[in-house]
Scaffold this active site. Sequence first.
Site, PDB file in Angstrom:
ATOM      1  CG  ASP A  57      37.602 103.000  -3.097  1.00 30.17           C
ATOM      2  OD1 ASP A  57      38.013 104.065  -3.591  1.00 30.17           O
ATOM      3  OD2 ASP A  57      36.410 102.815  -2.793  1.00 30.17           O
ATOM      4  CD  GLU A 103      40.417 107.005  31.784  1.00 28.19           C
ATOM      5  OE1 GLU A 103      39.972 105.890  31.499  1.00 28.19           O
ATOM      6  OE2 GLU A 103      39.682 107.987  32.043  1.00 28.19           O
TER       7      GLU A 103
END
Length: 732
Positions: free
Chosen positions: A535, A615
């Site tokens: 928020d 990877e």
Amino acid sequence: MAIIINEQEKTFTLQTNNTAYQMKVNPYGVLLHTYYGKKVPYEDMSYIVDNDMNPNHVVENPKIKGDDVYCAIERLPQEISCYGCGDYRESAINIRNADGSLGLQLVYHSARVEEGKYSIPSLPAFYGKEGETLVITLKDKVYDIYLHLYYGVLAEYDLICRYVKIENKTKNPITVEKALSVTLDLEYGNYDMVSFYGKWAQERLLQRNEIMHGKSQVFSTRGTSGHTMNPFAIICDKSATETQGSAYGLALVYSGSFLISSSKCYYDSTRVVAGINPENFCYVLQPDECFHTPEVAMVYSDEGFGKMSRCFHKAIRNNLCRGKYKNARRPVLINNWEGTYFDFNADKLVAIAEEAAKLGVELFVMDDGWFGRRVNDWGGLGDWSPNEEKLGCTLKELSERINAAGLQFGIWFEPECVNEDSALYEEHPDYAFRMPGRTPALARHQLVLDFSRKDVRENIYQQLKKVLDSANISYVKWDYNRFICDLYSATAGAENQGRVLHEFILGLYELLERLTTEYPDVLFESCASGGGRFDCGMHYYMPQAWTSDDTDAIERIKIQYGTSFCYPVSTMGAHVSTVPNHQTARVTPLSTRGLVASFGTYGLELDLTKASEEEKEEIKRQIAQFKQHYDLIQYGEYYRLISPFDPYSNFCVWSTVASDQSEALVACVRNRNPGNPSPEIVKLFGLDPNKRYTVNGGERKYLGSTLMQNGLRIFVPFGEYTSCLYHVVAAE
Ligand code: DGJ
């Protein structure tokens, strides 16, 4: 001049670059809300309102005026709504007077303009010297109770902020039973409310409902903003889309229990109120005391949600986030949580850090499990001293080894919580919220500390300070893994328990202010079981927040999509994790995981010592690409092009465009995979229509207008959950 006061017409007009907001004092002293919408030259907009209606007179037939039993105030668009004197719609402010009556009759008292955007004592708020503030004071007709309505205008972002200061100038205590920050009355029109709901691992999913007679609400009663509904909502035309229609965004700058409520009223006007949730809120205000509500920031857009979001993004980045990392490049991090969970020691962490350094990672974050009795999540919270036996060394030594590997060192805390199995709880059981005589409910085996108490905050502050001073710590992850229940403060007294939930948040803010001021070079990232406290309140202290514990790329595109309606990319913590994904067991290509994490604050969350060479090469490429496009991604203009919920598309597509329109990135993720799919073409936005652009270095130079009107053809590699990125660059 963003604020125009017309003494003769008794109007107050706020103007931003593209919007205007107007209020007017009617002949009876009532402050009416008369306009909020697209900017137009100044006029008294109140002609659509029956603005000389006496609030104490008849309304059943508004043309007939005379003393009667009905109150007219309900028929007038109010700037701030109070219960008790004739407005039966939802109130923002309820005051119980010392005589026991509930209600105020507010009339205009005075107004003043201040330079710069206001700040609020003890609460976060947007800031800006370049802004302007209007303060309108209303007074009760009978008692010396004042409401000071604050309006802060940041014209460049079309941002209008509001909060209310309630002042008790009577000689007796009064009780504030409801203290919301905003009433927004829209006199006519039919609206939808767009809001963002969810749960753990599925935060901020979009929902859109028609505002009907009766209430549509988003709220939290958890003492924190929470996963289930975000303190942000949009009120929009029924036809509003990403690019068209009216949209009013309301973002609460608050991290506690909240309410955003909308309803269609009986003459078909629409009322929206927003602020602190009145549930379990009750604040006794002593003579000469003031209560400050949190801020609500509003943006109006006449070009749909996209423009509204971009205003919020810029305002949050530039005028809400603070500190060194507000705009400075943030380090690419690796966090060990999904890589090791609680099972680690210093050697294991250093081994991961050494691998990470080779790939371009800049910061290593040691997550939960390094302190006290913490071997699993049953114990240890509250005891913030390193478990040297588990680590195999001191914290200083560990940080030095990580630094020697070429990485900065960061650490995890959960300062607001305590396990019963901890030295802190054994010594101070009253530090935790628990009701007298009742066994408190545990969540994740823990309780919440009473941060409304100064002594509790001080204890935690001293412990954190000791850790932060003991080693070279560059980053803090501030976690919070449960909600508040059993609310009772051992020291507040029976009459003040109704203040505690709010004062818990004020206490949290005070501690964050103290720590972020004392450690200005530390990057703070907020977290609450993933995105449970995402928020504007938290962003005032911490420029980024962990978006969700769900690191699955396909789930993340929905979560990041919803989050982007208010919050900028730069606030969204986003990590590449391993497959099968720990939350969904889904297997997605590493390239897609990287692309999705790139549209946040790219980081890693896996055990690199177990990654293959292939990877690692791919991660190295992603990090290099992220760094190359850092500014464009973090500070560009964000466009949602195809929603992940679009039933007619197999892709989710979004883009970011440089503010000078010199380049753009278009990201496409295949989230559905039918056989024999139709071609996918997406219209771009935000380019210069007259410039020519290349796409991924190709020979053809497209006019910006062509890419925006005829679209870009998407070619994504064959396969499940594949993705691609287009770099669109101005060629001339
Ligand atoms: C919840 C957070 O969201 C995770 O990232 C991790 O930090 C755990 N808490 C640790 O307990």
